[in-house]
Design a protein around this motif. Structure first.
Motif, PDB file in Angstrom:
ATOM      1  N   LEU A  72      37.196 -10.744  37.332  1.00 15.86           N
ATOM      2  CA  LEU A  72      36.958  -9.321  37.551  1.00 15.86           C
ATOM      3  C   LEU A  72      36.873  -8.586  36.216  1.00 15.86           C
ATOM      4  O   LEU A  72      37.308  -9.121  35.186  1.00 15.86           O
ATOM      5  CB  LEU A  72      38.092  -8.735  38.398  1.00 15.86           C
ATOM      6  CG  LEU A  72      38.125  -9.197  39.865  1.00 15.86           C
ATOM      7  CD1 LEU A  72      39.444  -8.781  40.513  1.00 15.86           C
ATOM      8  CD2 LEU A  72      36.946  -8.640  40.642  1.00 15.86           C
ATOM      9  N   GLU A  88      29.747  -3.542  36.372  1.00 16.92           N
ATOM     10  CA  GLU A  88      30.433  -3.843  37.637  1.00 16.92           C
ATOM     11  C   GLU A  88      31.359  -2.708  38.058  1.00 16.92           C
ATOM     12  O   GLU A  88      31.428  -2.354  39.242  1.00 16.92           O
ATOM     13  CB  GLU A  88      31.208  -5.151  37.532  1.00 16.92           C
ATOM     14  CG  GLU A  88      31.807  -5.561  38.871  1.00 16.92           C
ATOM     15  CD  GLU A  88      32.311  -7.000  38.906  1.00 16.92           C
ATOM     16  OE1 GLU A  88      33.221  -7.270  39.711  1.00 16.92           O
ATOM     17  OE2 GLU A  88      31.797  -7.839  38.134  1.00 16.92           O
ATOM     18  N   ASN A  89      32.070  -2.120  37.098  1.00 23.40           N
ATOM     19  CA  ASN A  89      32.935  -0.988  37.433  1.00 23.40           C
ATOM     20  C   ASN A  89      32.131   0.205  37.948  1.00 23.40           C
ATOM     21  O   ASN A  89      32.554   0.910  38.867  1.00 23.40           O
ATOM     22  CB  ASN A  89      33.768  -0.580  36.220  1.00 23.40           C
ATOM     23  CG  ASN A  89      34.979  -1.478  36.025  1.00 23.40           C
ATOM     24  OD1 ASN A  89      35.511  -2.027  36.996  1.00 23.40           O
ATOM     25  ND2 ASN A  89      35.408  -1.648  34.782  1.00 23.40           N
ATOM     26  N   ARG A  92      31.212  -0.513  41.503  1.00 19.67           N
ATOM     27  CA  ARG A  92      32.351  -0.315  42.406  1.00 19.67           C
ATOM     28  C   ARG A  92      32.588   1.174  42.664  1.00 19.67           C
ATOM     29  O   ARG A  92      32.826   1.587  43.803  1.00 19.67           O
ATOM     30  CB  ARG A  92      33.607  -0.971  41.824  1.00 19.67           C
ATOM     31  CG  ARG A  92      33.507  -2.492  41.747  1.00 19.67           C
ATOM     32  CD  ARG A  92      34.850  -3.161  41.600  1.00 19.67           C
ATOM     33  NE  ARG A  92      35.445  -2.964  40.285  1.00 19.67           N
ATOM     34  CZ  ARG A  92      36.552  -3.591  39.881  1.00 19.67           C
ATOM     35  NH1 ARG A  92      37.180  -4.435  40.692  1.00 19.67           N
ATOM     36  NH2 ARG A  92      37.048  -3.386  38.677  1.00 19.67           N
ATOM     37  N   ASN A 109      34.915  -5.195  46.475  1.00 25.28           N
ATOM     38  CA  ASN A 109      34.430  -6.289  45.633  1.00 25.28           C
ATOM     39  C   ASN A 109      32.912  -6.327  45.780  1.00 25.28           C
ATOM     40  O   ASN A 109      32.394  -6.453  46.897  1.00 25.28           O
ATOM     41  CB  ASN A 109      35.044  -7.612  46.073  1.00 25.28           C
ATOM     42  CG  ASN A 109      34.771  -8.724  45.066  1.00 25.28           C
ATOM     43  OD1 ASN A 109      33.630  -9.051  44.785  1.00 25.28           O
ATOM     44  ND2 ASN A 109      35.830  -9.311  44.526  1.00 25.28           N
ATOM     45  N   GLN A 111      30.859  -8.499  44.246  1.00 20.57           N
ATOM     46  CA  GLN A 111      30.322  -9.777  43.787  1.00 20.57           C
ATOM     47  C   GLN A 111      29.687 -10.668  44.852  1.00 20.57           C
ATOM     48  O   GLN A 111      28.945 -11.592  44.486  1.00 20.57           O
ATOM     49  CB  GLN A 111      31.420 -10.567  43.059  1.00 20.57           C
ATOM     50  CG  GLN A 111      31.912  -9.906  41.782  1.00 20.57           C
ATOM     51  CD  GLN A 111      32.899 -10.774  41.011  1.00 20.57           C
ATOM     52  OE1 GLN A 111      33.139 -11.932  41.376  1.00 20.57           O
ATOM     53  NE2 GLN A 111      33.465 -10.219  39.953  1.00 20.57           N
ATOM     54  N   SER A 121      34.320 -14.612  53.001  1.00 25.73           N
ATOM     55  CA  SER A 121      35.405 -14.258  52.089  1.00 25.73           C
ATOM     56  C   SER A 121      36.433 -13.375  52.796  1.00 25.73           C
ATOM     57  O   SER A 121      37.643 -13.527  52.590  1.00 25.73           O
ATOM     58  CB  SER A 121      34.855 -13.541  50.851  1.00 25.73           C
ATOM     59  OG  SER A 121      34.099 -14.432  50.055  1.00 25.73           O
ATOM     60  N   THR A 247      32.577  -4.973  55.713  1.00 21.48           N
ATOM     61  CA  THR A 247      31.595  -5.721  54.918  1.00 21.48           C
ATOM     62  C   THR A 247      30.202  -5.174  55.195  1.00 21.48           C
ATOM     63  O   THR A 247      29.950  -4.577  56.238  1.00 21.48           O
ATOM     64  CB  THR A 247      31.600  -7.227  55.259  1.00 21.48           C
ATOM     65  OG1 THR A 247      31.241  -7.395  56.643  1.00 21.48           O
ATOM     66  CG2 THR A 247      32.965  -7.845  55.003  1.00 21.48           C
ATOM     67  N   GLU A 277      43.884  -6.254  48.773  1.00 23.80           N
ATOM     68  CA  GLU A 277      43.104  -6.222  47.531  1.00 23.80           C
ATOM     69  C   GLU A 277      43.174  -7.562  46.819  1.00 23.80           C
ATOM     70  O   GLU A 277      42.142  -8.157  46.472  1.00 23.80           O
ATOM     71  CB  GLU A 277      43.616  -5.105  46.613  1.00 23.80           C
ATOM     72  CG  GLU A 277      42.856  -5.031  45.296  1.00 23.80           C
ATOM     73  CD  GLU A 277      43.203  -3.789  44.487  1.00 23.80           C
ATOM     74  OE1 GLU A 277      42.441  -3.484  43.549  1.00 23.80           O
ATOM     75  OE2 GLU A 277      44.224  -3.138  44.785  1.00 23.80           O
ATOM     76  N   CYS A 280      41.494 -10.389  49.043  1.00 21.28           N
ATOM     77  CA  CYS A 280      40.027 -10.322  49.133  1.00 21.28           C
ATOM     78  C   CYS A 280      39.371 -10.720  47.821  1.00 21.28           C
ATOM     79  O   CYS A 280      38.386 -11.471  47.809  1.00 21.28           O
ATOM     80  CB  CYS A 280      39.592  -8.918  49.547  1.00 21.28           C
ATOM     81  SG  CYS A 280      39.902  -8.550  51.291  1.00 21.28           S
ATOM     82  N   ASN A 281      39.896 -10.213  46.718  1.00 19.96           N
ATOM     83  CA  ASN A 281      39.323 -10.573  45.421  1.00 19.96           C
ATOM     84  C   ASN A 281      39.439 -12.073  45.156  1.00 19.96           C
ATOM     85  O   ASN A 281      38.498 -12.703  44.661  1.00 19.96           O
ATOM     86  CB  ASN A 281      39.999  -9.779  44.304  1.00 19.96           C
ATOM     87  CG  ASN A 281      39.557  -8.330  44.255  1.00 19.96           C
ATOM     88  OD1 ASN A 281      38.441  -8.001  44.659  1.00 19.96           O
ATOM     89  ND2 ASN A 281      40.416  -7.447  43.778  1.00 19.96           N
ATOM     90  N   VAL A 284      36.851 -14.070  47.253  1.00 22.63           N
ATOM     91  CA  VAL A 284      35.488 -14.094  46.714  1.00 22.63           C
ATOM     92  C   VAL A 284      35.403 -15.080  45.551  1.00 22.63           C
ATOM     93  O   VAL A 284      34.561 -15.975  45.533  1.00 22.63           O
ATOM     94  CB  VAL A 284      35.060 -12.676  46.265  1.00 22.63           C
ATOM     95  CG1 VAL A 284      33.694 -12.730  45.571  1.00 22.63           C
ATOM     96  CG2 VAL A 284      34.987 -11.730  47.462  1.00 22.63           C
TER      97      VAL A 284
END
Length: 476
Positions: A72, A88-89, A92, A109, A111, A121, A247, A277, A280-281, A284
């Motif tokens: 991440l 990526e931030n 998000r 997430n 990704q 995921s 999702t 959190e 889930c991260n 993935v």
């Protein structure tokens, strides 16, 4: 010896690493051009497809594809990710903003490579092997990843690794049978209830589903892949106030590149939602994927920026109006629609009352340059011979189609159905191969195809200029 003297870049210029596609691989270049012309020339009605923007395609085809960035932002397993972390931030942040979510309550997430990987995921995060799940069955409009299996075989990984007990729509109304769902859950006691569909033309009662889930201490997950753009624009109910996990794909009504998002509720430690959190991260990466596709994440970020603009709300509203125009026009011709109409971006057309099936209707539409897909209808005896056709309005709405234009589209579909019935009768057989043989020679089909293409060419094309497609790619 002067021929040995050269500048440092000369050798590089002679390799294939800095040569345009058209020159390096004319075969692939030509196929891309042909596909551009096909998209411009056809009526794209597949409910899971859309036309994304030039800016999204530029980001998706960028140098970001070169970078590995497992982990991440701020915690990568490779160096050199200072710019990737910002991308990526930003993605998000824009994902939360698109759905009006507070960062202290929800995380995301960005990704997942697709909606399918986002879903698996989510299941990996929430469940242990052989835990029980309930999702809408495929024949009722559900998705493969919601636990699809047949009497003889477990089809989806969600059915292979978990115990699946699907719920259904009422076959007479085409609507989710929430009373039966609750009764089934009382006996089955699932660990997870999944709401969401790929061919359900109505909105969802998330409050009722939450109450059923709470009754059994179950998680509630919404897969809004099809309707996420409508949810973001306020054109469908939002699941975020009541679900633990949400999702979505990013390319359907969100109009981005092909990818997935996994949203998770941030609950208090020690509660049902307390560690979603982290789980889930971890699910993935590293559980289900390797390095994220940074070029696609950047393209998703561009699409999510567009979702926040007022013009997108107008677009989403028009998508629903256009679907209603299709539904009403088909009903005027006496055709039956699953659930009797639509509240979202798609219409599910029941062809069984007129003696057609989805296979034949899809094939004749292909011959007419109308792109649709066959679809199961509740009560079908075989998934291989589905009784319906799914018609979506998201893509052509991106081409500036309004209600009157979709009335014409529905008229083309009516003409296609009438032609299909004539060809089926003339073939003297119910077999698809005989239908296709008769279809190939039909002069009326060829004449109608010309009209369809002429109609399609009146509208602009997002993402690229059709005039740039070379003449060689414009022939069938």
């Amino acid at each position: 010896m002067s021929h040995w003297i050269s500048s440092p870049g000369d050798e590089f210029k002679n390799t294939c690493l800095n040569v345009p596609l058209q020159k390096e691989d004319p075969e692939i270049y030509e196929l891309i051009q042909k596909e551009k012309w096909r998209q411009y020339s056809c009526l794209e009605l597949i409910a899971s497809e859309n036309f994304t923007s030039q800016a999204v395609m530029e980001a998706n085809g960028s140098a970001l594809t070169n970078k590995y960035s497992e982990g991440l932002p701020g915690a990568r397993y490779y160096g050199g990710n200072e710019h990737i972390d910002v991308v990526e931030n930003l993605c998000r942040t824009r994902a939360l903003k698109a759905f009006q979510l507070k960062s202290e309550e929800w995380g995301v997430n960005v990704q997942p490579y697709s909606g399918t990987t986002a879903n698996f995921s989510a299941l990996t995060a929430l469940l242990n092997p052989h835990d029980r799940i309930m999702g809408l069955e495929l024949a009722s409009g559900g998705h493969l990843t919601h636990g699809h299996q047949t009497a003889k075989k477990k089809i989806s990984s969600s059915a292979i690794y978990f115990e699946s007990f699907p719920y259904q729509v009422n076959p007479s109304t085409g609507l989710i049978d929430y009373d039966k769902l609750e009764a089934q859950a009382d006996g089955y006691r699932p660990k997870l209830i999944i709401c969401g569909a790929s061919a359900y033309p109505r909105d969802w009662d998330y409050a009722r589903l939450r109450a059923i889930a709470d009754k059994h201490g179950a998680y509630l997950m919404a897969d809004i892949a099809h309707i996420s753009g409508l949810v973001a624009a306020g054109e469908q109910s939002s699941p975020f106030a009541l679900c633990d996990i949400v999702t979505t794909t990013t390319h359907k009504t969100l109009r981005g590149p092909r990818a997935g998002l996994l949203f998770f509720h941030k609950g208090e430690k020690g509660t049902l939602r307390g560690d979603l959190e982290e789980r889930c991260n971890f699910a993935v990466f590293p559980s289900n994927q390797g390095g994220p596709h940074n070029n696609t994440i950047a393209a998703v970020a561009v699409a999510l920026k567009q979702v926040a603009e007022p013009s997108f709300k107008q677009y989403a509203s028009q998508v629903r109006k256009n679907a209603k125009a299709v539904a009403e026009t088909l009903q005027k011709h006496g055709y039956k629609l699953a659930s009797g109409g639509t509240e979202n971006h798609l219409v599910l057309w029941d062809l069984r009352p007129i003696g057609l099936n989805g296979n034949k209707m899809e094939k004749i539409c292909d011959a007419l340059n109308i792109t649709v897909n066959k679809n199961s209808i509740a009560g079908d005896s075989s998934a291989f011979v589905p009784g319906g056709l799914r018609v979506g309005t998201a893509a052509l709405t991106s081409r500036s189609f309004k209600e009157k234009d979709f009335v014409q589209v529905a008229e083309f579909l009516h003409q296609a159905a009438q032609l299909a019935l004539k060809i089926q009768e003339r073939s003297g057989s119910k077999l698809l191969k005989d239908f296709l043989a008769a279809l190939e020679k039909d002069a009326d089909v060829k004449a109608l195809r010309v009209k369809v293409e002429q109609f399609a060419h009146q509208f602009p094309m997002p993402g690229f200029d059709p005039a740039s497609v070379p003449e060689s790619a414009r022939h069938h």
